[in-house]
Design a protein around this motif. Structure first.
Motif, PDB file in Angstrom:
ATOM      1  N   UNK A 178       0.904   0.125  50.640  1.00 48.67           N
ATOM      2  CA  UNK A 178       0.914  -1.467  50.332  1.00 48.67           C
ATOM      3  C   UNK A 178       1.779  -1.372  49.108  1.00 48.67           C
ATOM      4  N   UNK A 179       2.418  -2.241  48.603  1.00 49.49           N
ATOM      5  CA  UNK A 179       3.065  -2.670  47.364  1.00 49.49           C
ATOM      6  C   UNK A 179       3.006  -4.109  47.115  1.00 49.49           C
ATOM      7  N   UNK A 180       2.660  -4.380  45.783  1.00 56.27           N
ATOM      8  CA  UNK A 180       2.435  -5.810  45.295  1.00 56.27           C
ATOM      9  C   UNK A 180       2.975  -5.873  43.840  1.00 56.27           C
ATOM     10  N   UNK A 181       3.688  -6.878  43.507  1.00 56.30           N
ATOM     11  CA  UNK A 181       3.990  -7.366  42.164  1.00 56.30           C
ATOM     12  C   UNK A 181       3.670  -8.794  41.810  1.00 56.30           C
ATOM     13  N   UNK A 182       3.633  -8.932  40.619  1.00 61.15           N
ATOM     14  CA  UNK A 182       3.433 -10.315  40.009  1.00 61.15           C
ATOM     15  C   UNK A 182       3.851 -10.742  38.520  1.00 61.15           C
ATOM     16  N   UNK A 183       4.209 -11.813  38.351  1.00 63.57           N
ATOM     17  CA  UNK A 183       4.717 -12.276  37.021  1.00 63.57           C
ATOM     18  C   UNK A 183       4.086 -13.811  36.875  1.00 63.57           C
ATOM     19  N   UNK A 184       3.422 -13.811  35.879  1.00 59.69           N
ATOM     20  CA  UNK A 184       3.134 -15.217  35.129  1.00 59.69           C
ATOM     21  C   UNK A 184       3.323 -15.474  33.770  1.00 59.69           C
ATOM     22  N   UNK A 185       3.442 -16.786  33.484  1.00 59.26           N
ATOM     23  CA  UNK A 185       3.606 -17.010  32.232  1.00 59.26           C
ATOM     24  C   UNK A 185       3.020 -18.466  31.809  1.00 59.26           C
ATOM     25  N   UNK A 186       2.875 -18.945  30.572  1.00 53.53           N
ATOM     26  CA  UNK A 186       2.708 -20.206  30.014  1.00 53.53           C
ATOM     27  C   UNK A 186       3.109 -20.324  28.676  1.00 53.53           C
ATOM     28  N   UNK A 187       3.179 -21.834  28.247  1.00 55.06           N
ATOM     29  CA  UNK A 187       3.474 -22.043  26.758  1.00 55.06           C
ATOM     30  C   UNK A 187       2.175 -22.033  26.109  1.00 55.06           C
ATOM     31  N   UNK A 188       1.073 -22.214  26.711  1.00 56.86           N
ATOM     32  CA  UNK A 188      -0.231 -22.473  26.038  1.00 56.86           C
ATOM     33  C   UNK A 188      -0.575 -23.752  25.779  1.00 56.86           C
ATOM     34  N   UNK A 189      -1.651 -24.102  25.106  1.00 61.49           N
ATOM     35  CA  UNK A 189      -2.223 -25.250  25.283  1.00 61.49           C
ATOM     36  C   UNK A 189      -2.492 -25.824  23.858  1.00 61.49           C
ATOM     37  N   UNK A 190      -2.064 -24.947  22.970  1.00 61.39           N
ATOM     38  CA  UNK A 190      -2.476 -25.526  21.399  1.00 61.39           C
ATOM     39  C   UNK A 190      -1.468 -24.956  20.358  1.00 61.39           C
ATOM     40  N   UNK A 191      -1.354 -25.321  19.326  1.00 65.23           N
ATOM     41  CA  UNK A 191      -0.529 -24.926  18.275  1.00 65.23           C
ATOM     42  C   UNK A 191      -1.302 -24.400  16.951  1.00 65.23           C
ATOM     43  N   UNK A 192      -0.658 -23.984  16.150  1.00 64.80           N
ATOM     44  CA  UNK A 192      -1.057 -23.351  14.842  1.00 64.80           C
ATOM     45  C   UNK A 192      -0.706 -24.413  13.833  1.00 64.80           C
ATOM     46  N   UNK A 193      -1.462 -24.341  12.649  1.00 65.95           N
ATOM     47  CA  UNK A 193      -1.291 -25.317  11.590  1.00 65.95           C
ATOM     48  C   UNK A 193       0.229 -25.579  11.142  1.00 65.95           C
ATOM     49  N   UNK A 194       1.087 -24.449  11.380  1.00 65.76           N
ATOM     50  CA  UNK A 194       2.366 -24.534  11.191  1.00 65.76           C
ATOM     51  C   UNK A 194       3.162 -25.198  12.342  1.00 65.76           C
ATOM     52  N   UNK A 195       2.537 -25.494  13.289  1.00 63.24           N
ATOM     53  CA  UNK A 195       3.220 -26.327  14.490  1.00 63.24           C
ATOM     54  C   UNK A 195       3.811 -25.285  15.448  1.00 63.24           C
ATOM     55  N   UNK A 196       3.414 -24.019  15.412  1.00 60.83           N
ATOM     56  CA  UNK A 196       4.021 -23.123  16.428  1.00 60.83           C
ATOM     57  C   UNK A 196       2.921 -22.876  17.500  1.00 60.83           C
ATOM     58  N   UNK A 197       3.333 -22.516  18.703  1.00 56.61           N
ATOM     59  CA  UNK A 197       2.574 -22.193  19.939  1.00 56.61           C
ATOM     60  C   UNK A 197       1.763 -20.961  19.695  1.00 56.61           C
ATOM     61  N   UNK A 198       0.391 -20.923  19.743  1.00 52.68           N
ATOM     62  CA  UNK A 198      -0.247 -19.937  19.379  1.00 52.68           C
ATOM     63  C   UNK A 198      -1.262 -19.430  20.717  1.00 52.68           C
ATOM     64  N   UNK A 199      -1.059 -19.838  21.796  1.00 49.23           N
ATOM     65  CA  UNK A 199      -1.825 -19.675  23.115  1.00 49.23           C
ATOM     66  C   UNK A 199      -0.923 -19.194  24.069  1.00 49.23           C
ATOM     67  N   UNK A 200       0.174 -19.086  23.939  1.00 48.76           N
ATOM     68  CA  UNK A 200       1.406 -18.919  24.921  1.00 48.76           C
ATOM     69  C   UNK A 200       1.004 -17.195  25.576  1.00 48.76           C
ATOM     70  N   UNK A 201       1.331 -17.071  26.824  1.00 49.03           N
ATOM     71  CA  UNK A 201       1.302 -15.701  27.256  1.00 49.03           C
ATOM     72  C   UNK A 201       2.363 -15.522  28.531  1.00 49.03           C
ATOM     73  N   UNK A 202       2.533 -14.280  28.709  1.00 46.73           N
ATOM     74  CA  UNK A 202       3.424 -13.661  29.835  1.00 46.73           C
ATOM     75  C   UNK A 202       2.965 -12.327  30.201  1.00 46.73           C
TER      76      UNK A 202
END
Length: 692
Positions: free
Chosen positions: A232-256
């Motif tokens: 059996x062989x599996x693969x997966x990819x996920x990502x998100x821009x995140x839901x909050x920003x820092x005080x400087x206005x940058x995305x800070x909860x993004x992930x991939x």
């Protein structure tokens, strides 16, 4: 003359197990037959066996070639020797494939939220960063297993859930609550979580699974799995821009992140072999995950890469059943206190290599008859050696020889190495209505010149009727401190390298009852923990306050769990409630980061409605009330407020495909579950999956 009676109900013959007797089939003639198989719904009980055991019970009154094939289940109990579900003395929570398919979740982390004894504290959803604990413990105090292989990271428990498996790989998730030292050795201070996968490829057949979904906050996920006989062989990819920003206005909860998992199997009449190889690679914005009033960073970042490999084998013939496993896991971690700004704060690099080997056996050594039934004795014994090696730029003692950090101009200059040696002995007394399972594990760790220490345990179950089971247990365990708890000293954190191992003693009593339309269970438990480890902060020090790792002398906990499941077509309903109280009181101005922040109340209610033949609706409710406080950047202390979350999924299912829409946090509830970390609001997702 024989005359058929058309309007009379014939006696029902229920098969709960099949024998290999040549005359068995004739018992069916002229009878209505019901073949009972194991049907596991959410939070029912089954096994914590590491891999599916061959459910064969040796009949000692016959020759070694005469065996009964128990088709009741494939694995059944949290013990060293395999026992059938009816014999099991230890209760284990199981989330099976049906639960995974119905739940509005995208990760194993999210799925575990619905296990009543499990506390899932997420700094980021969809598996970005999650701490998992059981019965008021911390994320460091549980053991995490993949097909029975210990995959805990000795550096830290925070990244333990960076798993290589896709949801489509999983057959079931087993949760063993309470100390499990004699079953799983060190780390299992308050429980164990075993993720069980299976090749599932049929002879001369191929299986293909494909899934994709997308939703709020730029979320996307795509993956697939291909299986043929034995592979059996599996693969997966996920990502998100995140839901909050820092005080400087940058995305800070993004992930991939991406992951891949290969599993193989070989089996014949004498031996069964399983092996797996997996990789998980993930990066995520860590926002204020590790911030403090002294260090108010809100653009942290972390990246982990994990490799998993193991081979397991067991014999199938003879009186002595042998089993062995060999594994190697590697964990690489890069932490950025200021994202992309190495000149402002040096990145923390860590690499841990964990090597392990274990060997064991079990055998049925005697049998005797009583007036009301038969007694069998089953004994298991074995040993394990596990070596944990860390090289780091921040943790450990100075190395005699440095190691270069790949793709950087830096070296690993610090490190620590420790070896854990353990041996176990367990004996099971099996009767028609009673099972007694008792044993011990002897443990020695090279760290701090630890002496050989013995941790015993005993489980007892009594089955007065086929529907009822009463159980009681006393178990003990220990946990070695993580390398982070011993050595982390940066930006408001001050670790103690002389921490003592944690130890736990636990008593538990309870019952379960299963009927065709409903089931009910209740458990009462008491934990006595000594030398408990936690990070604490004295807020009276103001800007000079820092987190310190300490041993919390003694903590006594008492808890109660109960639940009921109803199944009346077309409705399925389950309600579970858990309560915990700890007598360790927080001192004035002392804030606990983990050990004293526990779920006092947790309520989980789930309903599944089959609206039409193809359309179903699932609604899940969680209500949680957490004990503890957290401090904001202004130095003000806040208590955690109770909150309720509703997650739903609407599914249209065909034979080979299904499509769904779901909403997490449907009511857009605002809440805090982990100090300063903001939790996301309503999260909408749509997706589909294909099975060929």
């Amino acid at each position: 003359m024989y005359k058929p009676r058309f309007n009379m109900k014939r006696p029902v013959l229920v098969f709960r197990q099949f024998g290999n007797k040549g005359y068995s089939l004739f018992a069916c003639l002229g009878r209505e037959v019901v073949c009972s198989v194991l049907s596991v719904s959410t939070l029912t009980y089954a096994s914590a066996e590491s891999v599916a055991t061959d459910p064969i019970v040796t009949d000692s009154t016959a020759t070694t070639t005469a065996r009964e094939m128990m088709l009741e289940e494939v694995s059944v109990t949290g013990s060293r020797a395999p026992l059938t579900k009816g014999q099991a003395a230890r209760m284990v929570t199981v989330l099976d494939r049906a639960d995974i398919a119905q739940a509005p979740v995208q990760s194993i982390n999210d799925l575990l939220k619905y296990a009543i004894g499990v506390d899932v504290r997420q700094r980021g959803p969809i598996g970005a960063q999650t701490d998992i604990s059981i019965r008021g413990g911390t994320s460091e105090q549980i053991i995490l297993l993949l097909n029975g292989i210990n995959i805990c990271d000795p550096q830290t428990g925070h990244n333990a859930m960076d798993l290589p498996v896709d949801l489509s790989d999983i057959v079931r998730i087993e949760v063993l609550e309470g100390p499990a030292g004699r079953i799983y050795g060190t780390s299992s201070l308050v429980g164990a979580i075993n993720i069980v996968t299976d090749v599932r490829g049929k002879r001369n057949d191929r299986q293909l699974d494909i899934h994709a979904e997308g939703g709020s906050y730029g979320y996307g996920n795509v993956g697939g799995r291909f299986a043929v006989e034995g592979h059996s062989l599996s693969a997966n990819y996920s990502r998100s821009d995140g839901w909050s920003r820092s005080k400087a206005g940058k995305l800070n909860t993004d992930f991939n992140g991406s992951k891949g998992f290969y599993q193989g199997q070989y089996e014949d009449e004498t031996i069964k072999l399983n092996w797996h190889l997996g990789i998980s690679d993930k990066g995520w914005g860590s926002s204020t995950f590790w911030a403090s009033p002294k260090w108010q960073a809100d653009e942290q970042y972390e990246h982990t890469t994990k490799l998993f490999s193991a081979i397991q084998g067991r014999t199938k013939l003879g009186q002595l059943h042998l089993n062995a496993s060999l594994y190697w896991n590697q964990n690489r971690d890069r932490y950025e206190g200021y994202r992309g700004q190495a000149e402002k704060m040096k990145y923390n690099y860590n690499r841990t290599d964990v090597y392990g080997v274990s060997a064991g056996a079990y055998f049925d050594w005697s049998s005797s008859s009583l007036e009301k039934g038969r007694i069998r004795n089953r004994t298991a014994f074995g040993a394990e050696l596990r070596n944990e090696d860390l090289v780091s730029g921040n943790l450990g003692e100075p190395l005699s020889q440095t190691h270069h950090i790949n793709r950087t101009d830096r070296d690993y200059t610090l490190g620590v190495n420790r070896t854990n040696i353990s041996g176990y002995l367990e004996h099971n007394i099996l009767m028609d209505q009673v099972t007694v399972s008792a044993g011990l594990v002897a443990v020695k760790n090279t760290w701090s010149n630890m002496n050989m220490t013995v941790y015993p345990g005993i489980d007892i179950s009594y089955r007065p009727t086929p529907h009822w089971k009463l159980h009681a247990s006393y178990n003990t365990s220990l946990r070695m401190p993580s390398f982070t708890e011993m050595y982390y000293k940066l930006q408001g954190y001050n670790a103690d390298p002389h921490l003592k191992p944690e130890e736990m003693q636990a008593l538990e009593v309870g019952f379960t009852a299963h009927y065709s339309l409903f089931s009910i269970h209740s458990t009462l438990w008491h934990h006595h923990g000594s030398n408990m480890i936690d990070w604490i902060m004295d807020t009276s020090k103001g800007d000079e306050a820092e987190w310190q790792s300490v041993n919390h002398t003694t903590i006594n906990s008492i808890g109660f769990e109960t639940g009921v499941q109803l199944s009346i077509s077309p409705y399925q309903l389950s309600i579970n409630y858990g309560y915990i109280h700890q007598d360790k009181q927080q001192e004035a101005n002392i804030v606990s980061q983990y050990a004293l922040e526990y779920l006092r109340h947790k309520l989980v209610a789930k309903t599944q409605i089959q609206m039409t033949k193809r359309l179903s609706l699932g609604v899940n409710l969680r209500w949680q009330d957490r004990v503890g406080t957290y401090t904001d950047f202004d130095g003000l202390t806040h208590e955690y407020e109770p909150y309720s979350l509703i997650d739903t999924r609407l599914t249209w299912a065909q034979t080979t495909w299904k499509a769904y829409i779901e909403a997490n946090n449907l009511l857009n509830t605002s809440y805090h579950d982990y100090g300063l970390v903001e939790q996301p609001g309503r999260w909408l997702i749509a997706g589909f999956s294909i099975h060929l």
